[in-house]
Write a protein that holds these residues in place. Structure first.
Motif, PDB file in Angstrom:
ATOM      1  N   ALA A  79      72.198  33.415 124.111  1.00 27.16           N
ATOM      2  CA  ALA A  79      70.703  33.890 123.682  1.00 27.16           C
ATOM      3  C   ALA A  79      70.998  34.243 122.166  1.00 27.16           C
ATOM      4  O   ALA A  79      72.000  35.232 121.817  1.00 27.16           O
ATOM      5  CB  ALA A  79      70.149  34.956 124.564  1.00 27.16           C
ATOM      6  N   PHE A  80      70.219  33.840 121.342  1.00 23.51           N
ATOM      7  CA  PHE A  80      70.563  34.067 119.833  1.00 23.51           C
ATOM      8  C   PHE A  80      69.032  34.330 119.276  1.00 23.51           C
ATOM      9  O   PHE A  80      68.037  33.916 119.987  1.00 23.51           O
ATOM     10  CB  PHE A  80      71.093  32.831 119.075  1.00 23.51           C
ATOM     11  CG  PHE A  80      72.660  32.657 119.818  1.00 23.51           C
ATOM     12  CD1 PHE A  80      73.608  33.379 119.315  1.00 23.51           C
ATOM     13  CD2 PHE A  80      72.666  31.709 120.464  1.00 23.51           C
ATOM     14  CE1 PHE A  80      75.004  33.049 119.839  1.00 23.51           C
ATOM     15  CE2 PHE A  80      73.930  31.285 121.148  1.00 23.51           C
ATOM     16  CZ  PHE A  80      74.950  32.131 120.483  1.00 23.51           C
ATOM     17  N   GLY A  81      69.072  34.714 118.100  1.00 22.54           N
ATOM     18  CA  GLY A  81      67.865  34.750 117.240  1.00 22.54           C
ATOM     19  C   GLY A  81      67.522  33.230 116.614  1.00 22.54           C
ATOM     20  O   GLY A  81      68.412  32.384 116.576  1.00 22.54           O
ATOM     21  N   PRO A  82      66.350  32.999 116.194  1.00 20.75           N
ATOM     22  CA  PRO A  82      66.124  31.730 115.867  1.00 20.75           C
ATOM     23  C   PRO A  82      67.016  31.010 114.708  1.00 20.75           C
ATOM     24  O   PRO A  82      66.885  29.860 114.575  1.00 20.75           O
ATOM     25  CB  PRO A  82      64.723  31.776 115.169  1.00 20.75           C
ATOM     26  CG  PRO A  82      64.372  33.371 114.984  1.00 20.75           C
ATOM     27  CD  PRO A  82      65.285  34.053 116.192  1.00 20.75           C
ATOM     28  N   GLU A  83      67.593  31.966 113.857  1.00 20.52           N
ATOM     29  CA  GLU A  83      68.416  31.361 112.699  1.00 20.52           C
ATOM     30  C   GLU A  83      69.794  30.787 113.164  1.00 20.52           C
ATOM     31  O   GLU A  83      70.130  29.929 112.424  1.00 20.52           O
ATOM     32  CB  GLU A  83      68.765  32.704 111.763  1.00 20.52           C
ATOM     33  CG  GLU A  83      69.681  33.735 112.354  1.00 20.52           C
ATOM     34  CD  GLU A  83      68.975  34.660 113.376  1.00 20.52           C
ATOM     35  OE1 GLU A  83      69.936  35.498 113.858  1.00 20.52           O
ATOM     36  OE2 GLU A  83      67.791  34.450 113.541  1.00 20.52           O
ATOM     37  N   ILE A  84      70.110  31.314 114.162  1.00 16.95           N
ATOM     38  CA  ILE A  84      71.313  30.301 115.016  1.00 16.95           C
ATOM     39  C   ILE A  84      70.805  29.291 116.136  1.00 16.95           C
ATOM     40  O   ILE A  84      71.105  28.157 115.991  1.00 16.95           O
ATOM     41  CB  ILE A  84      72.292  31.450 115.580  1.00 16.95           C
ATOM     42  CG1 ILE A  84      72.975  32.501 114.638  1.00 16.95           C
ATOM     43  CG2 ILE A  84      73.435  30.936 116.493  1.00 16.95           C
ATOM     44  CD1 ILE A  84      73.606  31.963 113.659  1.00 16.95           C
ATOM     45  N   ALA A  85      69.976  29.750 116.622  1.00 13.86           N
ATOM     46  CA  ALA A  85      69.405  28.927 117.994  1.00 13.86           C
ATOM     47  C   ALA A  85      68.630  27.494 117.388  1.00 13.86           C
ATOM     48  O   ALA A  85      68.841  26.467 117.904  1.00 13.86           O
ATOM     49  CB  ALA A  85      68.497  29.309 118.777  1.00 13.86           C
ATOM     50  N   GLY A  86      67.988  27.652 116.401  1.00 11.75           N
ATOM     51  CA  GLY A  86      67.297  26.516 115.615  1.00 11.75           C
ATOM     52  C   GLY A  86      68.173  25.360 115.286  1.00 11.75           C
ATOM     53  O   GLY A  86      67.989  24.336 115.444  1.00 11.75           O
ATOM     54  N   PRO A  87      69.223  25.722 114.181  1.00 13.91           N
ATOM     55  CA  PRO A  87      69.893  24.626 113.688  1.00 13.91           C
ATOM     56  C   PRO A  87      70.942  24.293 115.011  1.00 13.91           C
ATOM     57  O   PRO A  87      71.216  22.979 114.948  1.00 13.91           O
ATOM     58  CB  PRO A  87      70.910  25.363 112.631  1.00 13.91           C
ATOM     59  CG  PRO A  87      70.071  26.642 112.282  1.00 13.91           C
ATOM     60  CD  PRO A  87      69.234  26.955 113.452  1.00 13.91           C
ATOM     61  N   ALA A  88      71.444  25.137 116.038  1.00 15.06           N
ATOM     62  CA  ALA A  88      72.218  24.937 117.072  1.00 15.06           C
ATOM     63  C   ALA A  88      71.649  23.687 117.837  1.00 15.06           C
ATOM     64  O   ALA A  88      72.212  22.586 118.053  1.00 15.06           O
ATOM     65  CB  ALA A  88      72.458  25.878 117.753  1.00 15.06           C
ATOM     66  N   VAL A  89      70.152  23.924 118.151  1.00 12.97           N
ATOM     67  CA  VAL A  89      69.548  22.904 119.098  1.00 12.97           C
ATOM     68  C   VAL A  89      69.460  21.591 118.294  1.00 12.97           C
ATOM     69  O   VAL A  89      69.500  20.607 118.752  1.00 12.97           O
ATOM     70  CB  VAL A  89      68.275  23.379 119.372  1.00 12.97           C
ATOM     71  CG1 VAL A  89      67.288  22.309 120.186  1.00 12.97           C
ATOM     72  CG2 VAL A  89      68.634  24.473 120.551  1.00 12.97           C
ATOM     73  N   ALA A  90      68.954  21.772 117.038  1.00 16.21           N
ATOM     74  CA  ALA A  90      68.484  20.414 116.132  1.00 16.21           C
ATOM     75  C   ALA A  90      69.693  19.639 115.845  1.00 16.21           C
ATOM     76  O   ALA A  90      69.858  18.518 115.745  1.00 16.21           O
ATOM     77  CB  ALA A  90      68.025  20.804 114.781  1.00 16.21           C
ATOM     78  N   GLU A  91      71.113  20.225 115.618  1.00 13.90           N
ATOM     79  CA  GLU A  91      72.246  19.476 115.355  1.00 13.90           C
ATOM     80  C   GLU A  91      73.191  19.242 116.471  1.00 13.90           C
ATOM     81  O   GLU A  91      74.104  18.675 116.301  1.00 13.90           O
ATOM     82  CB  GLU A  91      73.114  20.087 114.084  1.00 13.90           C
ATOM     83  CG  GLU A  91      72.110  20.453 113.081  1.00 13.90           C
ATOM     84  CD  GLU A  91      72.671  21.464 111.933  1.00 13.90           C
ATOM     85  OE1 GLU A  91      74.014  21.703 112.019  1.00 13.90           O
ATOM     86  OE2 GLU A  91      72.080  21.887 111.037  1.00 13.90           O
ATOM     87  N   GLY A  92      73.117  20.072 117.553  1.00 11.17           N
ATOM     88  CA  GLY A  92      74.111  19.956 118.681  1.00 11.17           C
ATOM     89  C   GLY A  92      75.275  20.559 118.328  1.00 11.17           C
ATOM     90  O   GLY A  92      76.222  20.306 119.103  1.00 11.17           O
TER      91      GLY A  92
END
Length: 215
Positions: A44-57
């Motif tokens: 679990a992460f904050g949106p600043e890590i999770a957002g790009p991670a999901v978008a870019e894989g």
């Protein structure tokens, strides 16, 4: 923290399989959602890590590859750790499918985070291995759908240095945001929504190294 809705009392037939298993679950057994090639872990992460991670894989450059990180194959243990994705800095819960080859290789090098005479020949030998290995293993009480502790334990795998970098940049095959699922399970406490986690096979040498049961 916002107040939580009253927990719905479930009849016995709705109790999660993991709480009333058809077989006796060993105290320490690796259980995970897995395929022939991959195994699923949660972070679990904050949106600043999770957002790009999901978008870019893959994890963005802002993700630290140098600190010790812990990956958890147990969905409900991740819910316990992140308070259903409501803890500060853990607002987005991610499901990460990683290669079994990477995970298995990590276990082959892993050292238990605490000394135990059942596994280590001496405390000094354990301390030497602890200093050398980039992989830790820790066993914590598994959690039920109400997040109360169960009688058996869930594995956590800690990665640092080269193991952390390999995880972030080589092992991951898919990243999925499961924050909505976490909230749905929190509100309903419906075990039918839970990811299916089954015994993960490891050889005798690895099982002995991390104090796990063999499958």
């Amino acid at each position: 923290m916002p107040s939580e809705e009253p927990m719905r009392r479930m009849p016995a037939r709705e109790t999660p399989v993991r709480e009333t298993p058809a077989r006796d679950i060993p105290v320490r057994e690796i259980r995970a959602a897995h395929t022939a090639d991959t195994l699923t872990v949660y972070q679990a992460f904050g949106p600043e890590i999770a957002g790009p991670a999901v978008a870019e894989g893959r994890f963005p450059e802002a993700f630290s590859r140098t600190r010790m990180m812990w990956i958890k194959p147990s969905f409900l243990w991740m819910m316990h750790r992140s308070d259903w994705g409501r803890s500060p800095g853990q607002e987005r819960v991610l499901s990460l499918e990683i290669s079994r080859a990477g995970f298995d290789g990590a276990l082959e090098r892993a050292v238990l985070s605490g000394y135990t005479g059942r596994v280590h020949e001496s405390r000094a030998a354990w301390q030497r291995e602890l200093r050398r290995s980039p992989v830790r293993v820790q066993w914590d009480p598994e959690r039920g759908v109400d997040l109360g502790p169960l009688a058996w334990r869930a594995i956590q795998v800690g990665l640092r240095g080269e193991a952390s970098r390999a995880y972030a940049d080589e092992w991951i095959t898919r990243i999925t945001d499961v924050t909505a699922l976490a909230e749905q399970v929190r509100l309903t406490r419906d075990p039918a929504l839970l990811p299916v986690e089954t015994p993960y096979p490891v050889g005798a040498a690895v099982a002995a190294r991390v104090g796990a049961a063999t499958v």
